[in-house]
Motif scaffolding. Sequence first.
Motif, mmCIF file in Angstrom:
data_model
loop_
_atom_site.group_PDB
_atom_site.id
_atom_site.type_symbol
_atom_site.label_atom_id
_atom_site.label_comp_id
_atom_site.label_asym_id
_atom_site.label_seq_id
_atom_site.Cartn_x
_atom_site.Cartn_y
_atom_site.Cartn_z
ATOM 1 N N THR A 24 -10.689 17.094 38.675
ATOM 2 C CA THR A 24 -9.177 17.657 39.034
ATOM 3 C C THR A 24 -8.733 18.755 37.887
ATOM 4 O OG1 THR A 24 -8.932 15.442 40.163
ATOM 5 C CG2 THR A 24 -6.959 16.947 39.819
ATOM 6 N N GLU A 59 -15.458 15.874 42.726
ATOM 7 C CA GLU A 59 -14.972 17.205 42.983
ATOM 8 C C GLU A 59 -14.112 17.026 44.301
ATOM 9 O OE1 GLU A 59 -17.991 16.634 41.784
ATOM 10 O OE2 GLU A 59 -17.710 17.613 39.780
ATOM 11 N N ALA A 94 -10.875 15.868 43.992
ATOM 12 C CA ALA A 94 -10.160 16.753 43.339
ATOM 13 C C ALA A 94 -9.792 17.839 44.313
ATOM 14 C CB ALA A 94 -10.923 17.479 42.148
ATOM 15 N N ILE A 109 -2.529 15.830 33.716
ATOM 16 C CA ILE A 109 -3.605 14.846 34.585
ATOM 17 C C ILE A 109 -4.001 13.795 33.590
ATOM 18 C CG2 ILE A 109 -5.768 14.750 35.514
ATOM 19 C CD1 ILE A 109 -5.491 17.581 36.447
ATOM 20 N N ILE A 168 -12.977 11.455 38.075
ATOM 21 C CA ILE A 168 -11.928 12.141 38.983
ATOM 22 C C ILE A 168 -10.789 12.869 38.337
ATOM 23 C CG2 ILE A 168 -9.949 11.585 40.509
ATOM 24 C CD1 ILE A 168 -11.261 9.107 41.305
ATOM 25 N N ASN A 217 -3.364 9.179 36.924
ATOM 26 C CA ASN A 217 -4.771 8.748 37.521
ATOM 27 C C ASN A 217 -5.571 7.645 36.631
ATOM 28 O OD1 ASN A 217 -7.244 9.426 38.723
ATOM 29 N ND2 ASN A 217 -7.759 10.320 36.808
ATOM 30 N N LYS A 246 -10.612 21.763 38.773
ATOM 31 C CA LYS A 246 -10.060 22.324 40.114
ATOM 32 C C LYS A 246 -8.781 22.862 39.901
ATOM 33 C CE LYS A 246 -9.895 23.033 44.639
ATOM 34 N NZ LYS A 246 -10.422 23.993 45.381
#
Length: 250
Positions: free
Chosen positions: A21, A220, A223, A10, A17, A91, A24
């Motif tokens: 993520t 979230e 995510a 990521i 964000i 991202n 999550k």
Amino acid sequence: MRLENKVAIITGGASGIGRATVHKFVREGARVLVADINLEQAEKVVAEVTAAGFEGAAAAAQVDVSSYAEVEAMVARAVEVFGGLDVIFNNAGIAGGKPLLEHDPEVDYAPMIRIDQDGVYHGILAAGRQFRDQGRGGVIINTSSIYGEQAAELAFSYSAAKAAVISFTRSAAYELAEYGVRAVAITPGRVGTPIINQFSEELRQTFASEQMRGALTEPEEIANVVAFLASDEANVINGTVVHVDDGYSS
Ligand code: NAI
């Protein structure tokens, strides 16, 4: 556990964000390389993951996505630490801008293109090569923006970069399908992260009022969608744009 046994990178994972993520993905069973230009902040996110009871599920790496060599090293690091790669979430990004006629191209155009556009290209290329060599498929998720599909105030360069991200996504899906790789772009609207929180309360209220629920989106909430898109449950979502903008573009 939608992402059990998956390894993910990521980028921009240290904040907003990306950070949401990371949390999550780990809860869904993934192991995650938290890749960011801000190593100290990325290490904090890894510590949060450990404190949440997922020791060893995340590792930090410093990367400037505008450098292909660094992005290639980032992919190699994920393979070294976790034994392979299944998902890349491209991202990392910066925002902001000036009216077009006030631009200094080196300040107001080039950095945006290098980070928000080239950074995603680099991630697709390096991860795509890894996916091909591994022979077990892969998923690419790219963060575009509502501004990738429309003009907006002070967003000349940002819109260009985010539009390119959508184009890259379609072409990557087309070119990499033979290796079992999917690619999807997301277009967030107004998400309550440091990028948005730098603006005045008044402007934040305006942003919120432009979304259907009248509120900024929580990181979230983005995510949750990214985790679904990264999972096998989303196998038929490919080469397209998923609008995660609370109705802004409708
Ligand atoms: P954020 O500022 O919280 O997170 C961005 C992260 O990217 C930071 O951790 C930063 O250190 C990292 N980063 C910046 N330049 C980098 C580079 N050259 N190499 C590696 N990492 C770098 O912002 P947020 O909101 O979480 O943004 C994530 C993505 O979502 C960005 O691509 C942004 O354009 C996009 N987006 C955000 C929206 C919002 O309302 N917050 C709306 C639409 C898109």
